[in-house]
Motif scaffolding. Structure first.
Motif, PDB file in Angstrom:
ATOM      1  N   PRO A   1       6.403   1.473  -5.197  1.00  0.00           N
ATOM      2  CA  PRO A   1       6.957   0.546  -4.195  1.00  0.00           C
ATOM      3  C   PRO A   1       5.863  -0.351  -3.615  1.00  0.00           C
ATOM      4  CG  PRO A   1       7.722   2.807  -3.829  1.00  0.00           C
ATOM      5  CD  PRO A   1       6.647   2.883  -4.874  1.00  0.00           C
ATOM      6  N   GLY A   2       6.180  -1.621  -3.517  1.00  0.00           N
ATOM      7  CA  GLY A   2       5.203  -2.580  -3.014  1.00  0.00           C
ATOM      8  C   GLY A   2       4.410  -3.276  -4.105  1.00  0.00           C
ATOM      9  N   PHE A   3       4.677  -2.936  -5.373  1.00  0.00           N
ATOM     10  CA  PHE A   3       3.946  -3.587  -6.467  1.00  0.00           C
ATOM     11  C   PHE A   3       4.107  -5.107  -6.407  1.00  0.00           C
ATOM     12  CE2 PHE A   3       4.326  -5.494 -10.749  1.00  0.00           C
ATOM     13  CZ  PHE A   3       3.003  -5.396 -11.139  1.00  0.00           C
ATOM     14  N   GLY A   4       5.318  -5.549  -6.135  1.00  0.00           N
ATOM     15  CA  GLY A   4       5.569  -6.989  -6.113  1.00  0.00           C
ATOM     16  C   GLY A   4       4.694  -7.743  -5.132  1.00  0.00           C
ATOM     17  N   ASP A   5       4.317  -7.069  -4.047  1.00  0.00           N
ATOM     18  CA  ASP A   5       3.473  -7.731  -3.045  1.00  0.00           C
ATOM     19  C   ASP A   5       2.055  -7.981  -3.553  1.00  0.00           C
ATOM     20  OD1 ASP A   5       5.610  -7.621  -1.282  1.00  0.00           O
ATOM     21  OD2 ASP A   5       4.975  -5.703  -0.416  1.00  0.00           O
ATOM     22  N   THR A   6       1.665  -7.299  -4.634  1.00  0.00           N
ATOM     23  CA  THR A   6       0.306  -7.467  -5.172  1.00  0.00           C
ATOM     24  C   THR A   6       0.232  -8.542  -6.251  1.00  0.00           C
ATOM     25  OG1 THR A   6       0.477  -5.879  -7.019  1.00  0.00           O
ATOM     26  CG2 THR A   6       0.008  -4.973  -4.830  1.00  0.00           C
ATOM     27  N   VAL A   7       1.384  -9.057  -6.692  1.00  0.00           N
ATOM     28  CA  VAL A   7       1.408  -9.993  -7.813  1.00  0.00           C
ATOM     29  C   VAL A   7       0.983 -11.394  -7.371  1.00  0.00           C
ATOM     30  CG1 VAL A   7       2.858 -11.106  -9.556  1.00  0.00           C
ATOM     31  CG2 VAL A   7       3.177  -8.666  -9.037  1.00  0.00           C
ATOM     32  N   ILE A   8      -0.059 -11.885  -8.022  1.00  0.00           N
ATOM     33  CA  ILE A   8      -0.562 -13.241  -7.756  1.00  0.00           C
ATOM     34  C   ILE A   8       0.077 -14.242  -8.720  1.00  0.00           C
ATOM     35  CG2 ILE A   8      -2.628 -14.694  -7.722  1.00  0.00           C
ATOM     36  CD1 ILE A   8      -4.242 -12.104  -7.215  1.00  0.00           C
ATOM     37  N   ALA A   9       0.187 -13.835  -9.976  1.00  0.00           N
ATOM     38  CA  ALA A   9       0.769 -14.703 -11.007  1.00  0.00           C
ATOM     39  C   ALA A   9       1.420 -13.819 -12.052  1.00  0.00           C
ATOM     40  CB  ALA A   9      -0.304 -15.588 -11.638  1.00  0.00           C
ATOM     41  N   GLN A  10       2.346 -14.388 -12.808  1.00  0.00           N
ATOM     42  CA  GLN A  10       3.042 -13.628 -13.839  1.00  0.00           C
ATOM     43  C   GLN A  10       3.481 -14.564 -14.956  1.00  0.00           C
ATOM     44  OE1 GLN A  10       6.093 -11.827 -11.454  1.00  0.00           O
ATOM     45  NE2 GLN A  10       7.235 -13.714 -11.201  1.00  0.00           N
ATOM     46  N   ARG A  11       3.589 -13.989 -16.142  1.00  0.00           N
ATOM     47  CA  ARG A  11       3.967 -14.769 -17.324  1.00  0.00           C
ATOM     48  C   ARG A  11       4.795 -13.864 -18.225  1.00  0.00           C
ATOM     49  NH1 ARG A  11       2.157 -14.178 -22.406  1.00  0.00           N
ATOM     50  NH2 ARG A  11       2.123 -15.940 -23.843  1.00  0.00           N
ATOM     51  N   ALA A  12       5.853 -14.388 -18.810  1.00  0.00           N
ATOM     52  CA  ALA A  12       6.720 -13.576 -19.664  1.00  0.00           C
ATOM     53  C   ALA A  12       6.897 -14.226 -21.020  1.00  0.00           C
ATOM     54  CB  ALA A  12       8.084 -13.389 -19.004  1.00  0.00           C
ATOM     55  N   ILE A  13       7.155 -13.376 -22.002  1.00  0.00           N
ATOM     56  CA  ILE A  13       7.576 -13.856 -23.317  1.00  0.00           C
ATOM     57  C   ILE A  13       8.750 -12.989 -23.745  1.00  0.00           C
ATOM     58  CG2 ILE A  13       5.840 -12.426 -24.511  1.00  0.00           C
ATOM     59  CD1 ILE A  13       5.754 -14.686 -26.652  1.00  0.00           C
ATOM     60  N   THR A  14       9.871 -13.615 -24.033  1.00  0.00           N
ATOM     61  CA  THR A  14      11.066 -12.872 -24.409  1.00  0.00           C
ATOM     62  C   THR A  14      10.932 -12.323 -25.824  1.00  0.00           C
ATOM     63  OG1 THR A  14      12.240 -14.744 -25.400  1.00  0.00           O
ATOM     64  CG2 THR A  14      12.414 -14.474 -22.999  1.00  0.00           C
ATOM     65  N   ALA A  15      11.803 -11.391 -26.160  1.00  0.00           N
ATOM     66  CA  ALA A  15      11.791 -10.860 -27.524  1.00  0.00           C
ATOM     67  C   ALA A  15      12.059 -11.974 -28.528  1.00  0.00           C
ATOM     68  CB  ALA A  15      12.836  -9.757 -27.660  1.00  0.00           C
ATOM     69  N   ALA A  16      12.988 -12.862 -28.197  1.00  0.00           N
ATOM     70  CA  ALA A  16      13.302 -13.968 -29.115  1.00  0.00           C
ATOM     71  C   ALA A  16      12.103 -14.884 -29.312  1.00  0.00           C
ATOM     72  CB  ALA A  16      14.493 -14.763 -28.591  1.00  0.00           C
ATOM     73  N   ASP A  17      11.344 -15.128 -28.243  1.00  0.00           N
ATOM     74  CA  ASP A  17      10.199 -16.029 -28.337  1.00  0.00           C
ATOM     75  C   ASP A  17       9.009 -15.398 -29.047  1.00  0.00           C
ATOM     76  OD1 ASP A  17      11.502 -18.089 -27.085  1.00  0.00           O
ATOM     77  OD2 ASP A  17      10.736 -17.602 -25.090  1.00  0.00           O
ATOM     78  N   TYR A  18       8.968 -14.069 -29.099  1.00  0.00           N
ATOM     79  CA  TYR A  18       7.831 -13.410 -29.740  1.00  0.00           C
ATOM     80  C   TYR A  18       7.730 -13.800 -31.210  1.00  0.00           C
ATOM     81  CZ  TYR A  18       4.590 -10.175 -27.564  1.00  0.00           C
ATOM     82  OH  TYR A  18       3.516  -9.645 -26.908  1.00  0.00           O
TER      83      TYR A  18
END
Length: 488
Positions: free
Chosen positions: A384-401
């Motif tokens: 709990p509280g992990f989201g408060d530590t996030v500065i930046a994030q990046r995702a790649i979907t299964a389709a985009d992989y």
């Protein structure tokens, strides 16, 4: 390109392993990579901050410490330091509980209570014959085992856990083993997942689940240096779209999926073989999220924060149910997640107030959903509280992989479903699984035995096959450092 002995298409770990082996046998080798940098699943990049490196695909490397190819290649002697955490992997559970796979088997057994001796009896015999077990599982499935006890030790354990991954009195041990089995990315339990659980499970207490200091790219860089030192030549930003582009090479090695091979070969393949390649099955997809965070993950159980790898999936029953949905192509909001906070093992990866976190979610093949909310909610359940530590994030979907790496069809980072049949006969039923019907053309990707992971064995075994058949070389080249391109 005139006079090339071997052209290697794709510079993932297997393409690089094939090139190392061929170049050390004295052949003229050239490698062709569609991307601007080499490595395939071994790439590392600065995504959000020039000083913080993120592993783009693989991050944790039990096979780089254990496989025959890397044992002989000797990464340590080449300056690649494989760092092992004291806790190879952790499995958080509700209520602040967690199961921990320590490098020390006894420490693991002590925290499993009444299941401790069962865990020891499961793992200790495999540890006693670890090299033989690894060499058996990471083989081409066509030769007799070096250690005759290895298949006997594996058979009973794999069969027992191919019908039930439970068999433990407590929740911790069952979850600990099921989380490892889930690396097979398919329905649980199965013969294939039982084999994966035995292989990875015992290595957690042996050579470990290490991370390379500085990131996964260090492994690819060491292989590239050796290839170049033995006359190999790299071409990056050089996609091969038709095998006829390589007609001047005596042999061609394809570190590609069967789907890509079909596209490259067009109508040259015999119809029966082409149908078999087209029927090759791909497994569930992986959707990846990279985070830049300000501090260590606030796990409810602080011991989880000492592990190099974390399995987020809940209880044995929850993982089995979730992986069944994923294998059937049914999307859910609670995917199984593998996570690594590399700074736990390699503090040099962090900068003040900035550290990378790597996470994969198992999702249906071709899934187009943004995995960020899925992965964040799974982490938050146990931190709990992990989201408060996030500065930046990046995702790649299964389709985009698949766009990022065509070997990952629909996001299948295993380059083919891990089933009993496809483990033994991938990609098609042939006496030599690397040789194709086209003269001088060999497959060497994870779609051939022994399958996925960063072990280099598919490339190594394909190269040995071609050296025997095409060049009359019947002794394996020496792979150790400071050895010229002569053979034993």
């Amino acid at each position: 390109m005139t006079g090339i002995d071997a052209a290697v298409v794709g510079t993932g770990p297997n393409g690089l392993a094939a090139a190392v082996t061929l170049a050390r046998a004295g052949l003229r080798v050239e490698l062709f990579e569609r991307a601007d940098d080499i490595g395939g699943g071994l790439r590392s990049k600065a995504l959000f901050d020039d000083d913080v490196m993120h592993d783009m695909c693989a991050a944790v490397h039990p096979m780089a410490a254990a496989s025959r190819f890397f044992r002989e290649f000797d990464l340590g002697a080449r300056g690649v330091e494989l760092l092992n955490p004291d806790i190879s992997y952790a499995h958080p559970l509700d209520g602040g509980r967690a199961a921990l796979a320590h490098r020390d088997l006894s420490a693991t057994c002590e925290q499993l209570g009444p299941d401790g001796e069962r865990w020891r009896n499961l793992m200790q015999p495999l540890l006693d014959h670890s090299a033989g077990v690894v060499d058996l599982v990471l083989s081409g499935r066509r030769t007799l085992p070096r250690d005759p006890l290895a298949p006997l030790l594996l058979a009973g354990r794999v069969l027992r856990h191919s019908t039930s991954l439970g068999g433990f009195r407590g929740e911790k041990a069952a979850a600990l083993l099921t989380g490892v089995a889930a690396h097979a990315m398919g329905r649980l339990p199965s013969v294939a997942s039982g084999a994966v659980a035995m292989l990875l499970g015992h290595l957690a207490h042996g050579s470990g689940w290490p991370l390379p200091r500085g990131g996964s790219a260090r492994i690819a860089e060491a292989m590239a240096v050796d290839i170049t030192a033995h006359g190999g030549l790299f071409h990056t930003g050089a996609p091969v779209t038709d095998l006829r582009q390589l007609r001047h090479a005596k042999t061609v090695f394809l570190d590609t999926s069967p789907k890509t091979f079909l596209a490259l070969a067009a109508s040259r393949l015999p119809a029966r073989y082409a149908r078999a390649l087209a029927a090759f099955r791909y497994g569930p997809g992986a959707a990846k999220v990279d985070f830049l965070v300000s501090e260590p993950i606030p796990w409810s159980n602080p011991a989880v924060g000492r592990a190099g790898t974390v399995h987020i999936g809940g209880t044995h029953a929850e993982i089995v149910r979730q992986e069944a949905f994923t294998a059937r192509g049914v999307p859910t909001g609670e995917p199984f997640v593998l996570l690594s906070d590399p700074t736990v093992t390699d503090p040099g990866r962090a900068r003040p107030g900035r550290r990378p976190v790597w996470a994969y979610a198992h999702v249906p093949n071709g899934d187009t959903r943004d995995p960020i909310p899925l992965v964040r909610s799974r982490i938050e359940r146990y931190a709990p509280g992990f989201g408060d530590t996030v500065i930046a994030q990046r995702a790649i979907t299964a389709a985009d992989y698949e766009s990022y790496n065509p070997n990952y069809v629909g996001g299948d980072i295993g380059a083919g479903a891990i089933t009993l049949a496809q483990s033994l006969l991938r990609p098609t039923p042939r006496l030599d699984p690397y040789r194709t019907p086209l003269p001088g053309v060999y497959l060497c990707s994870a779609s051939t035995p022994p399958g996925p992971s960063v072990h280099g064995m598919s490339g190594y075994l394909a190269a040995l096959s071609a050296l025997r058949r095409e060049f009359g070389v019947r002794t394996a080249p020496v792979l150790a450092p400071a050895v010229t391109a002569s053979t034993r």
